[in-house]
Write a protein that holds these residues in place. Sequence first.
Motif, PDB file in Angstrom:
ATOM      1  N   THR A  18      -6.477  -8.433  13.251  1.00 34.18           N
ATOM      2  CA  THR A  18      -5.187  -8.184  12.602  1.00 34.18           C
ATOM      3  C   THR A  18      -5.345  -8.109  11.081  1.00 34.18           C
ATOM      4  N   VAL A  19      -6.405  -8.668  10.545  1.00 31.45           N
ATOM      5  CA  VAL A  19      -6.650  -8.610   9.099  1.00 31.45           C
ATOM      6  C   VAL A  19      -6.772  -7.159   8.628  1.00 31.45           C
ATOM      7  N   VAL A  20      -7.327  -6.288   9.472  1.00 29.25           N
ATOM      8  CA  VAL A  20      -7.540  -4.894   9.059  1.00 29.25           C
ATOM      9  C   VAL A  20      -6.219  -4.192   8.754  1.00 29.25           C
ATOM     10  N   PRO A  21      -5.230  -4.177   9.668  1.00 31.02           N
ATOM     11  CA  PRO A  21      -3.948  -3.552   9.289  1.00 31.02           C
ATOM     12  C   PRO A  21      -3.221  -4.289   8.168  1.00 31.02           C
ATOM     13  N   LEU A  22      -3.384  -5.608   8.089  1.00 28.07           N
ATOM     14  CA  LEU A  22      -2.743  -6.341   6.994  1.00 28.07           C
ATOM     15  C   LEU A  22      -3.231  -5.834   5.644  1.00 28.07           C
ATOM     16  N   LEU A  23      -4.527  -5.585   5.521  1.00 30.22           N
ATOM     17  CA  LEU A  23      -5.097  -5.122   4.257  1.00 30.22           C
ATOM     18  C   LEU A  23      -4.933  -3.616   4.048  1.00 30.22           C
ATOM     19  N   GLY A  24      -4.916  -2.853   5.141  1.00 30.45           N
ATOM     20  CA  GLY A  24      -4.922  -1.398   5.009  1.00 30.45           C
ATOM     21  C   GLY A  24      -3.563  -0.747   4.972  1.00 30.45           C
ATOM     22  N   LEU A  25      -2.551  -1.356   5.590  1.00 33.22           N
ATOM     23  CA  LEU A  25      -1.204  -0.798   5.553  1.00 33.22           C
ATOM     24  C   LEU A  25      -0.532  -1.106   4.221  1.00 33.22           C
ATOM     25  N   GLN A  26       0.471  -0.335   3.881  1.00 31.24           N
ATOM     26  CA  GLN A  26       1.207  -0.532   2.635  1.00 31.24           C
ATOM     27  C   GLN A  26       2.615  -1.047   2.954  1.00 31.24           C
ATOM     28  N   ASP A  27       3.222  -1.698   1.972  1.00 27.85           N
ATOM     29  CA  ASP A  27       4.613  -2.105   2.120  1.00 27.85           C
ATOM     30  C   ASP A  27       5.516  -0.887   1.942  1.00 27.85           C
ATOM     31  N   HIS A  28       6.445  -0.726   2.865  1.00 28.33           N
ATOM     32  CA  HIS A  28       7.382   0.399   2.819  1.00 28.33           C
ATOM     33  C   HIS A  28       8.785  -0.159   2.646  1.00 28.33           C
TER      34      HIS A  28
END
Length: 449
Positions: A208-218
């Motif tokens: 889950t760390v991967v999407p936490l770091l790779g996604l942006q806040d929208h």
Amino acid sequence: MSAIADLRPLAQRREQRAWYWYDWANSAFVTSVQTVLFAPYLISVAEDADPIRLFGGAVAPGALPSFVVTASTILSALLLPLVGAIADRTTHKRRLLAGFAWAGAAAGALLFFAVDGNWQVGAVSMVIANICLGASGTVNDAFLPLIADEADRDRVSSRGWAFGYLGGGLLLAITLAVVLLHDTFGLTEEMAVRLSMLAAAVWWAAFTVVPLLGLQDHPPVHLVPSGSTDGDTSSGFGGLVRASFGQLWATLKDLRNYPMALTFLLAYLFFNDGIQTVIYAASTYGEKQLGFGTSVLIGTILLVQFVAFFGALLFGRLAARVGAKRVILGGLVVWMLIVTVALFLPEKALVPFLAMGVAIGIVLGGTQALARSYFSLLIPRGREGEFFSFYHAMDRGTSWFGTLTFGLVYQITDSYRPAIFALIAFFVIGGALLLRVDTARGMREAGNS
């Protein structure tokens, strides 16, 4: 003056690659723990306990996992719409995703401590893990319209599902090797199962760390008026929850303005329930009706997992050519053929059974992946979380229709053959309802391109 390059597609691709990893992360827990290990292990723990009583009535150990899953399903169906409304009103969607995922993984890790007749730990842990799994899935799916344009969503959704089946299959292969060869590793079978469930929870949390770091806040857009003027953060979490309740109520009243989305949800209720019941009943059918042993069933489960990886990618490519709706309908025809073949499948016929497993794998990942991306076309901008919460609530709150049908037909006929064939009704009704969905009209209603 030179033109400035549009870097938005590049940023979207980076987010999409990060997003795929959440399917990889949670599918391992779903496949290894929910599907394979949890029920038999909880039964064995409950058998060592004093007689089980719930709400004043006696409960057989063999029935306990079903009651646990039912409780978590009902609670999820009630709570997910609020989770979706909160996701729509907050800028910090990726933190919300990670928070639910880590809470679910922590609850799943507590299954390690369900020993010596302490079935309560296992039951409560699984209820919490299932609710958090549904909540994180709602937030995760709500990202799809934010990171992919309409024309690109089938590809992105299909790759996410493919990643999920690959990750789930990989950990399941390792899990089954550890459990079946536990003596080789100097473990008891019980300890091998406990360590495998713990490993699945750690896998879920770690990736889950991967999407936490790779996604942006929208940031939220097109919020439904809810009586709150401060929107997201100015009044803290309490204000966010109050505003989300207001948005949820406003959206429920507004649903009649999206008849195509509602028609699709009804179609999804039927055909997804059929799919889930086939998967649920396949091992029982293979063992009790066709006479296959555990090793054949385990091998078939792994075969389905890895074929589903390629099936999801194949369906994504087909959707790019002829459209997601047509491909989903084609997939439902294949599901009808599968349950028809199952009606006549000879006992101990290994090759036809494995061929049926391959067919299931091809349509399993593809149908579910395209259902997600197709639904995203029919929902209005800014309400992704809420509409996907209805999507997940429809999945969880009604997933007992198929199993009830399967059980009743078996009760009447004393055979699993007509029981599994009876599920064709779910694919026929689901397909008929899907035919009534006008894609262009649904996209206009939702304000999508």
